[in-house]
Design a protein around this motif. Structure first.
Motif, mmCIF file in Angstrom:
data_model
loop_
_atom_site.group_PDB
_atom_site.id
_atom_site.type_symbol
_atom_site.label_atom_id
_atom_site.label_comp_id
_atom_site.label_asym_id
_atom_site.label_seq_id
_atom_site.Cartn_x
_atom_site.Cartn_y
_atom_site.Cartn_z
ATOM 1 N N GLU A 37 -85.705 -33.617 45.747
ATOM 2 C CA GLU A 37 -85.680 -35.056 45.459
ATOM 3 C C GLU A 37 -86.213 -35.861 46.641
ATOM 4 O OE1 GLU A 37 -81.691 -35.951 44.425
ATOM 5 O OE2 GLU A 37 -81.841 -35.164 42.370
ATOM 6 N N THR A 38 -85.824 -35.448 47.850
ATOM 7 C CA THR A 38 -86.302 -36.125 49.060
ATOM 8 C C THR A 38 -87.811 -35.963 49.208
ATOM 9 O OG1 THR A 38 -84.198 -35.739 50.174
ATOM 10 C CG2 THR A 38 -86.079 -36.233 51.571
ATOM 11 N N LEU A 39 -88.307 -34.768 48.941
ATOM 12 C CA LEU A 39 -89.743 -34.503 49.071
ATOM 13 C C LEU A 39 -90.550 -35.234 48.000
ATOM 14 C CD1 LEU A 39 -89.574 -30.688 49.919
ATOM 15 C CD2 LEU A 39 -90.098 -32.564 51.478
ATOM 16 N N ILE A 40 -90.002 -35.333 46.798
ATOM 17 C CA ILE A 40 -90.680 -36.082 45.729
ATOM 18 C C ILE A 40 -90.783 -37.554 46.109
ATOM 19 C CG2 ILE A 40 -90.466 -36.889 43.342
ATOM 20 C CD1 ILE A 40 -89.242 -34.162 42.657
ATOM 21 N N ASP A 41 -89.689 -38.093 46.664
ATOM 22 C CA ASP A 41 -89.689 -39.493 47.109
ATOM 23 C C ASP A 41 -90.714 -39.697 48.211
ATOM 24 O OD1 ASP A 41 -88.467 -42.203 47.167
ATOM 25 O OD2 ASP A 41 -87.851 -41.599 49.182
ATOM 26 N N ALA A 72 -93.448 -37.875 48.698
ATOM 27 C CA ALA A 72 -94.782 -37.774 48.094
ATOM 28 C C ALA A 72 -95.173 -39.085 47.416
ATOM 29 C CB ALA A 72 -94.809 -36.626 47.087
ATOM 30 N N ASP A 73 -94.214 -39.689 46.736
ATOM 31 C CA ASP A 73 -94.485 -40.957 46.059
ATOM 32 C C ASP A 73 -94.875 -42.041 47.065
ATOM 33 O OD1 ASP A 73 -94.372 -42.601 43.579
ATOM 34 O OD2 ASP A 73 -92.770 -43.637 44.673
ATOM 35 N N LYS A 74 -94.232 -42.058 48.217
ATOM 36 C CA LYS A 74 -94.501 -43.093 49.212
ATOM 37 C C LYS A 74 -95.882 -42.940 49.840
ATOM 38 C CE LYS A 74 -89.702 -44.078 50.400
ATOM 39 N NZ LYS A 74 -88.623 -43.962 51.411
ATOM 40 N N ILE A 75 -96.393 -41.707 49.926
ATOM 41 C CA ILE A 75 -97.729 -41.521 50.512
ATOM 42 C C ILE A 75 -98.804 -41.387 49.435
ATOM 43 C CG2 ILE A 75 -96.756 -40.441 52.578
ATOM 44 C CD1 ILE A 75 -97.801 -37.744 51.529
ATOM 45 N N GLY A 76 -98.414 -41.570 48.177
ATOM 46 C CA GLY A 76 -99.376 -41.538 47.079
ATOM 47 C C GLY A 76 -99.868 -40.163 46.699
ATOM 48 N N ALA A 77 -99.009 -39.148 46.884
ATOM 49 C CA ALA A 77 -99.410 -37.770 46.563
ATOM 50 C C ALA A 77 -98.708 -37.292 45.299
ATOM 51 C CB ALA A 77 -99.068 -36.840 47.729
ATOM 52 N N HIS A 78 -99.336 -36.344 44.612
ATOM 53 C CA HIS A 78 -98.760 -35.710 43.425
ATOM 54 C C HIS A 78 -98.086 -34.403 43.831
ATOM 55 C CE1 HIS A 78 -100.949 -38.438 40.706
ATOM 56 N NE2 HIS A 78 -101.947 -38.328 41.576
ATOM 57 N N PRO A 128 -102.662 -36.225 51.838
ATOM 58 C CA PRO A 128 -103.310 -35.412 50.799
ATOM 59 C C PRO A 128 -103.112 -36.012 49.410
ATOM 60 C CG PRO A 128 -101.211 -34.470 51.386
ATOM 61 C CD PRO A 128 -101.409 -35.629 52.321
ATOM 62 N N LYS A 129 -103.912 -35.558 48.479
ATOM 63 C CA LYS A 129 -103.768 -35.985 47.081
ATOM 64 C C LYS A 129 -102.645 -35.207 46.402
ATOM 65 C CE LYS A 129 -105.167 -38.234 43.358
ATOM 66 N NZ LYS A 129 -106.527 -38.034 42.802
ATOM 67 N N PHE A 130 -102.426 -33.950 46.871
ATOM 68 C CA PHE A 130 -101.409 -33.085 46.265
ATOM 69 C C PHE A 130 -100.542 -32.441 47.351
ATOM 70 C CE2 PHE A 130 -105.072 -33.090 43.404
ATOM 71 C CZ PHE A 130 -104.485 -33.407 42.176
ATOM 72 N N LEU A 131 -99.245 -32.312 47.053
ATOM 73 C CA LEU A 131 -98.325 -31.549 47.883
ATOM 74 C C LEU A 131 -97.799 -30.389 47.055
ATOM 75 C CD1 LEU A 131 -96.096 -34.240 49.673
ATOM 76 C CD2 LEU A 131 -98.125 -33.093 50.540
ATOM 77 N N LYS A 132 -97.905 -29.180 47.593
ATOM 78 C CA LYS A 132 -97.441 -27.993 46.872
ATOM 79 C C LYS A 132 -96.185 -27.446 47.553
ATOM 80 C CE LYS A 132 -100.421 -25.373 44.779
ATOM 81 N NZ LYS A 132 -101.437 -24.361 44.461
ATOM 82 N N PHE A 133 -95.136 -27.270 46.745
ATOM 83 C CA PHE A 133 -93.884 -26.694 47.235
ATOM 84 C C PHE A 133 -93.757 -25.312 46.627
ATOM 85 C CE2 PHE A 133 -93.302 -31.313 46.978
ATOM 86 C CZ PHE A 133 -93.142 -31.577 48.320
#
Length: 458
Positions: free
Chosen positions: A392-396, A398-404, A368-373
């Motif tokens: 922090e783990t989820l942000i990392d 998201a960064d690896k799959i190119g999501a915001h 996805p383009k965006f991940l919502k927590f």
């Protein structure tokens, strides 16, 4: 208190220590340490005396009806807080909504079943069926009104209250304890019957809402956390207040059970597009979509894109937010369907990332383009190190799959500042702005706070 196995203590001290230990163990079994209320066995003797004095007593059985396993979503601490809140409200309602002599209890320790025994009316007369019906109606209205004051995405709005009442009549032939438990079972049977009828009425009401297109749309901004600029608005569907649905989750849950999920999803989606036509062109529009709707022929046909364009909205402006109300059964088929929308220019967001169907492995396939927590992770994150580490783990990830990353359910300045400190890019929640039928700006309180603080370094 000396240790039981300490060889230096006397037999008398050991006996006293054992008695104290037994007392604490018994207390844990008989008293609910969450609500601070006694369990039913503790109050039985008082109820027996009341039966002797008044001949009739009333009982109301009140239970928490969880929706979509809210304890799993919000955690046991939040669920415990809900129980504490209801217990406190019940105590406050005594003397106001519930008058006369009243006994509050839990069915057993650590349960979520509240028992309200009405021993007498205000004039010390025996309770009647009419009196219990009146008290029960006022009680449930007062509790629902209180819980309805909380934010729509909090646990207090994700549950329903169910209950029934009964009259317990003294009968010298039958043991009093048995009469009390029989009365409680009768109240529970009434609650189950009431719930069944209420559910049938809810389905009828939902059919009417869909037929008459009575769903309204509110909008809540999604902002850049660094400088409060608005990136997008999420379209949130609202049913008529008089319809009695506490939140959208309940609405869609009932729709799925009744086979009305697709019809409701279509109505919400069309209303979102129609009402968003007044939104400024530089904002994106987040639209919630059930996974099952991705294969909906009416959604996939060219007419829907034409419908959007007739309201001045291009697919590139729309983010389809995949909700977790229903699980994705076949990812291969789902991904092919999703690609159809992505090829048209739609962007994809995954809601409640890391929860429900939205495992990290599944998200990796969706890209996805965006991940919502959501609220469960965001609530009190400023004082919960384990949540900070998880984010922090989820942000990392998201960064690896190119999501915001978008953090939902921000309700305090402390949560907001912690999320900024952790470099969360986007935010959404009541502290930023409440949903509105127009397109609300960021709350003045937050703007003033940011103007008085140092700008965040990139």
């Amino acid at each position: 208190m000396p240790l039981l196995h300490d060889p230096k203590i006397t037999p008398e001290e050991r006996a006293l220590a054992q008695a104290h230990s037994d007392f604490l163990r018994l207390k844990r079994l008989l008293y609910d340490n969450i609500s601070k209320l006694p369990s039913l066995p503790v109050v039985v003797d008082n109820l027996k005396k009341a039966l002797e004095s008044y001949k009739h007593i009333g009982v109301i059985s009140l239970s928490i009806q969880t929706v979509a396993l809210v304890e799993l979503q919000y955690g046991w601490q939040a669920y415990d807080n809900l129980i504490i809140e209801i217990a406190q409200q019940l105590n406050e309602l005594i003397g106001n909504v519930i008058q006369g002599e009243v006994v509050l209890a839990m069915e057993y320790a650590r349960s979520d079943e509240f028992l309200i025994f009405c021993l007498s009316q205000p004039d010390e007369k025996s309770v009647t069926l009419e009196y219990m019906e009146h008290v029960s109606e006022r009680l449930f209205k007062a509790l629902n009104d209180h819980l309805g004051q909380y934010p729509v995405d909090s646990i207090y709005r994700k549950v329903g209250l169910n209950g029934g009442f009964a009259i317990i009549t003294n009968n010298r032939v039958v043991r009093a304890e048995r009469l009390i438990y029989h009365g409680l079972n009768e109240a529970k049977r009434m609650a189950a019957l009431y719930e069944s009828r209420r559910h049938t009425k809810q389905i009828e009401t939902l059919r009417s809402i869909i037929a008459e297109r009575q769903i309204a749309t509110t909008f809540q901004p999604i902002i850049y956390m660094a400088d409060l600029r608005i990136m997008a608005y999420e379209a949130l569907s609202v049913s008529p207040k008089e319809a009695g649905f506490p939140n959208t989750e309940v609405l869609f849950s009932i729709a799925q059970e009744a086979g009305l999920g697709l019809k409701l999803d279509r109505l919400c989606r069309e209303n979102a597009i129609t009402n968003a036509s007044k939104m400024a062109d530089h904002y994106k529009l987040f639209v919630n979509v059930e996974p099952s709707a991705i294969d909906d022929p009416e959604f996939r046909q060219a007419q829907f894109v034409e419908f959007m364009q007739s309201h001045g909205i291009e697919p590139s402006k729309v983010v389809l937010e995949i909700t977790e109300r229903t699980a994705i059964k076949d990812y291969d088929i789902f991904l092919k369907s999703l690609k159809y929308f992505q090829d048209l220019g739609f962007e994809i967001a995954v809601d409640d990332a890391g929860a429900g169907y939205a495992s990290l492995n599944s998200i990796a396939y969706l890209r996805p383009k965006f991940l919502k927590f959501d609220h469960a992770l965001v609530q009190n994150i400023h004082k919960t190190p384990i949540k900070q580490q998880l984010l922090e783990t989820l942000i990392d990830f998201a960064d690896k799959i190119g999501a915001h990353v978008i953090a939902e359910g921000i309700e305090s300045i402390e949560e907001f500042e912690m999320l900024r400190e952790m470099n969360v890019e986007f935010g959404q929640g009541y502290y930023i702005a409440r949903p509105d039928f127009t397109f609300p700006d960021v709350r003045e309180e937050l703007v003033n706070h940011m103007n008085g603080s140092q700008p965040k370094k990139p």
